[in-house]
Design an enzyme around this catalytic site. Structure first.
Site, PDB file in Angstrom:
ATOM      1  N   ALA A  63       0.866  -1.180   0.000  1.00  0.00           N
ATOM      2  CA  ALA A  63       0.000   0.000   0.000  1.00  0.00           C
ATOM      3  C   ALA A  63       0.903   1.229   0.000  1.00  0.00           C
ATOM      4  O   ALA A  63       2.077   1.149   0.373  1.00  0.00           O
ATOM      5  CB  ALA A  63      -0.877  -0.007   1.249  1.00  0.00           C
ATOM      6  N   GLY A 106       0.589  -5.036   0.984  1.00  0.00           N
ATOM      7  CA  GLY A 106      -0.675  -5.114   0.245  1.00  0.00           C
ATOM      8  C   GLY A 106      -0.488  -5.737  -1.128  1.00  0.00           C
ATOM      9  O   GLY A 106      -1.417  -6.336  -1.672  1.00  0.00           O
ATOM     10  N   GLU A 109      -0.681  -9.356  -0.538  1.00  0.00           N
ATOM     11  CA  GLU A 109      -2.093  -9.691  -0.245  1.00  0.00           C
ATOM     12  C   GLU A 109      -2.921  -9.684  -1.529  1.00  0.00           C
ATOM     13  O   GLU A 109      -3.820 -10.506  -1.706  1.00  0.00           O
ATOM     14  CB  GLU A 109      -2.659  -8.697   0.777  1.00  0.00           C
ATOM     15  CG  GLU A 109      -2.019  -8.879   2.151  1.00  0.00           C
ATOM     16  CD  GLU A 109      -2.352  -7.752   3.114  1.00  0.00           C
ATOM     17  OE1 GLU A 109      -2.192  -6.575   2.736  1.00  0.00           O
ATOM     18  OE2 GLU A 109      -2.772  -8.045   4.245  1.00  0.00           O
ATOM     19  N   GLU A 129       4.887  -5.143   7.064  1.00  0.00           N
ATOM     20  CA  GLU A 129       4.109  -4.096   7.748  1.00  0.00           C
ATOM     21  C   GLU A 129       4.547  -3.835   9.181  1.00  0.00           C
ATOM     22  O   GLU A 129       4.512  -2.693   9.638  1.00  0.00           O
ATOM     23  CB  GLU A 129       2.609  -4.472   7.760  1.00  0.00           C
ATOM     24  CG  GLU A 129       1.905  -4.290   6.421  1.00  0.00           C
ATOM     25  CD  GLU A 129       1.937  -5.532   5.549  1.00  0.00           C
ATOM     26  OE1 GLU A 129       2.834  -6.382   5.760  1.00  0.00           O
ATOM     27  OE2 GLU A 129       1.071  -5.658   4.677  1.00  0.00           O
TER      28      GLU A 129
HETATM   29  N1  DAK Z   1       4.670   3.189  -0.899  1.00  0.00           N
HETATM   30  C1  DAK Z   1       5.063   4.329  -1.481  1.00  0.00           C
HETATM   31  N2  DAK Z   1       6.193   4.447  -2.205  1.00  0.00           N
HETATM   32  C2  DAK Z   1       6.969   3.366  -2.312  1.00  0.00           C
HETATM   33  C3  DAK Z   1       6.626   2.121  -1.706  1.00  0.00           C
HETATM   34  C4  DAK Z   1       5.399   2.055  -0.965  1.00  0.00           C
HETATM   35  N3  DAK Z   1       4.954   0.907  -0.384  1.00  0.00           N
HETATM   36  N4  DAK Z   1       7.599   1.217  -1.989  1.00  0.00           N
HETATM   37  C5  DAK Z   1       8.508   1.880  -2.744  1.00  0.00           C
HETATM   38  N5  DAK Z   1       8.133   3.156  -2.943  1.00  0.00           N
HETATM   39  C6  DAK Z   1       8.832   4.192  -3.718  1.00  0.00           C
HETATM   40  C7  DAK Z   1      10.071   4.682  -2.973  1.00  0.00           C
HETATM   41  O1  DAK Z   1       9.723   5.654  -2.032  1.00  0.00           O
HETATM   42  C8  DAK Z   1      10.894   5.251  -4.130  1.00  0.00           C
HETATM   43  O2  DAK Z   1      10.359   6.499  -4.486  1.00  0.00           O
HETATM   44  P1  DAK Z   1      11.343   7.775  -4.763  1.00  0.00           P
HETATM   45  O3  DAK Z   1      12.143   7.913  -3.534  1.00  0.00           O
HETATM   46  O4  DAK Z   1      12.168   7.324  -5.962  1.00  0.00           O
HETATM   47  O5  DAK Z   1      10.411   8.889  -5.055  1.00  0.00           O
HETATM   48  C9  DAK Z   1      10.588   4.272  -5.255  1.00  0.00           C
HETATM   49  O6  DAK Z   1       9.357   3.630  -4.912  1.00  0.00           O
HETATM   50  C10 DAK Z   1      11.658   3.206  -5.440  1.00  0.00           C
HETATM   51  O7  DAK Z   1      11.854   2.573  -4.184  1.00  0.00           O
HETATM   52  P2  DAK Z   1      13.294   2.447  -3.485  1.00  0.00           P
HETATM   53  O8  DAK Z   1      14.182   3.590  -3.877  1.00  0.00           O
HETATM   54  O9  DAK Z   1      13.058   2.252  -2.039  1.00  0.00           O
HETATM   55  O10 DAK Z   1      13.830   1.113  -4.171  1.00  0.00           O
HETATM   56  P3  DAK Z   1      14.822   0.030  -3.564  1.00  0.00           P
HETATM   57  O11 DAK Z   1      15.130  -0.904  -4.693  1.00  0.00           O
HETATM   58  O12 DAK Z   1      15.958   0.670  -2.834  1.00  0.00           O
HETATM   59  O13 DAK Z   1      13.969  -0.756  -2.459  1.00  0.00           O
HETATM   60  C11 DAK Z   1      11.983  -1.898  -1.590  1.00  0.00           C
HETATM   61  C12 DAK Z   1      12.847  -1.521  -2.844  1.00  0.00           C
HETATM   62  C13 DAK Z   1      10.717  -2.581  -2.119  1.00  0.00           C
HETATM   63  C14 DAK Z   1      12.761  -2.878  -0.711  1.00  0.00           C
HETATM   64  C15 DAK Z   1      11.664  -0.613  -0.795  1.00  0.00           C
HETATM   65  O14 DAK Z   1      11.102   0.367  -1.692  1.00  0.00           O
HETATM   66  C16 DAK Z   1      10.661  -0.837   0.304  1.00  0.00           C
HETATM   67  O15 DAK Z   1      11.036  -1.325   1.361  1.00  0.00           O
HETATM   68  N6  DAK Z   1       9.408  -0.439   0.076  1.00  0.00           N
HETATM   69  C17 DAK Z   1       8.357  -0.508   1.083  1.00  0.00           C
HETATM   70  C18 DAK Z   1       7.884  -1.937   1.269  1.00  0.00           C
HETATM   71  C19 DAK Z   1       6.833  -2.034   2.367  1.00  0.00           C
HETATM   72  O16 DAK Z   1       7.088  -1.756   3.543  1.00  0.00           O
HETATM   73  N7  DAK Z   1       5.612  -2.441   1.975  1.00  0.00           N
HETATM   74  C20 DAK Z   1       4.478  -2.573   2.926  1.00  0.00           C
HETATM   75  C21 DAK Z   1       3.672  -1.295   2.930  1.00  0.00           C
HETATM   76  S1  DAK Z   1       2.351  -1.373   4.122  1.00  0.00           S
HETATM   77  C22 DAK Z   1      -5.289  -1.709   4.048  1.00  0.00           C
HETATM   78  C23 DAK Z   1      -4.965  -2.735   3.192  1.00  0.00           C
HETATM   79  C24 DAK Z   1      -3.624  -3.073   2.995  1.00  0.00           C
HETATM   80  C25 DAK Z   1      -2.644  -2.377   3.651  1.00  0.00           C
HETATM   81  C26 DAK Z   1      -2.970  -1.359   4.485  1.00  0.00           C
HETATM   82  C27 DAK Z   1      -4.315  -0.990   4.710  1.00  0.00           C
HETATM   83  N8  DAK Z   1      -6.706  -1.347   4.292  1.00  0.00           N
HETATM   84  C28 DAK Z   1      -7.704  -2.130   3.536  1.00  0.00           C
HETATM   85  C29 DAK Z   1      -7.065  -0.263   5.084  1.00  0.00           C
HETATM   86  C30 DAK Z   1      -1.269  -2.723   3.348  1.00  0.00           C
HETATM   87  C31 DAK Z   1      -0.238  -2.090   3.943  1.00  0.00           C
HETATM   88  C32 DAK Z   1       1.101  -2.170   3.304  1.00  0.00           C
HETATM   89  O17 DAK Z   1       1.281  -2.735   2.267  1.00  0.00           O
END
Ligand code: DAK
Length: 255
Positions: A63, A106, A109, A129
């Protein structure tokens, strides 16, 4: 530019998340367009299986964290984001997730909510998360656990460890692992194979398999039996059984 790209290649369709600059992070725009596209395809008689993919680098990295960081709990509740996930469950057409690269939070999921996952050897699955101070909220603690069991689900969710494609296949999360350059083509081939079978039967079979996760064995067996009778009553069953005896390919009409 659309956040989601849709291509019809009847009898299949390919839907690709299209927010590469953010690794296909699922913001409201992406989720809204995705659900709209899938609901529309689900209503089309000519589409019998849908492939859902991202880019080579990422299926979806979760997400949108920026969007979540600005939202209060009440914003989340009022925005009824979970309704979109519920809408995905109501899609009857078989969905094949084509996963290459990151498939996190997400995104993971979303892939699990599809009916089966075809993964590139580059795929990385994870639920990071808790590292953000939240928990999986679109079925991760439930569907992942049912798919790979408590031990691995706890490991993935509590430690934040990513599963590579091979381990995800061994664990039962992934149906097939394919070569990195062939991730989308292989998923489309799987979708075409699915689309070649009786469409009424495919939808009933999908519903029936899903029951295995949601009910007792007895209730599930009962559902399966009734779904079989319904399949028997379809024109497709008449055609499929007759075509076999006449040694020809069936022409299913989805009726
Ligand atoms: N959201 C927003 N931007 C993201 C992102 C994300 N989840 N993942 C990556 N990006 C963006 C980065 O900020 C970066 O943007 P700029 O800085 O270039 O503007 C760009 O994508 C490239 O990412 P990185 O520079 O970080 O690339 P790397 O190769 O160094 O790293 C990575 C890749 C995938 C390991 C890293 O980007 C990362 O850790 N990303 C976050 C992964 C994460 O924590 N995902 C879980 C998010 S929480 C709900 C339903 C579902 C959910 C919530 C509520 N409801 C129904 C209410 C789900 C929650 C989640 O998924």
């Amino acid at each position: 530019m659309s956040a989601v790209l849709v291509e019809r290649e009847e009898p299949i369709a390919v839907v690709l998340l299209n927010r590469p600059e953010a690794l296909n992070a699922l913001n409201d725009e992406v989720m809204g367009e995705l659900v709209e596209a899938l609901e529309e395809l689900d209503r089309e008689d000519g589409i019998r299986c849908v492939v859902l993919g991202g880019s080579e680098r990422a299926f979806a990295a979760g997400a949108d964290i920026g969007q979540m960081a600005e939202a209060s709990a009440m914003d989340m509740y009022e925005a009824r984001r979970i309704d979109r996930w519920d809408a995905l469950r109501r899609v009857r057409t078989p969905l094949v997730a084509a996963v290459s690269g990151y498939c996190l939070g997400g995104g993971c999921e979303l892939a699990i909510a599809c009916d089966l996952i075809v993964a590139s050897e580059t795929a990385r699955f994870g639920q990071p998360e808790t590292g953000l101070g939240i928990i999986p909220g679109a079925g991760g603690t439930q569907r992942l656990t049912r798919a790979i069991g408590k031990a691995k689900a706890m490991d993935v969710i509590l430690s934040g460890r990513f599963l590579d494609a091979e381990e995800a296949e061994r664990a039962g999360l992934v149906a097939r692992v394919v070569a990195r350059e062939a991730w989308l083509e292989e998923a489309k081939a799987v979708a075409r194979a699915i689309a070649s079978k009786g469409p009424v039967a495919q939808r009933l079979a999908k519903e029936s398999v899903n029951r295995a996760f949601e009910s007792t064995l007895e209730t599930g067996l009962d559902f399966e039996r009734k779904a079989l009778y319904l399949a028997f009553a379809s024109e497709d069953a008449g055609e499929g059984l007759k075509a076999f005896t006449e040694k020809r390919k069936p022409e299913f009409r989805g009726r």
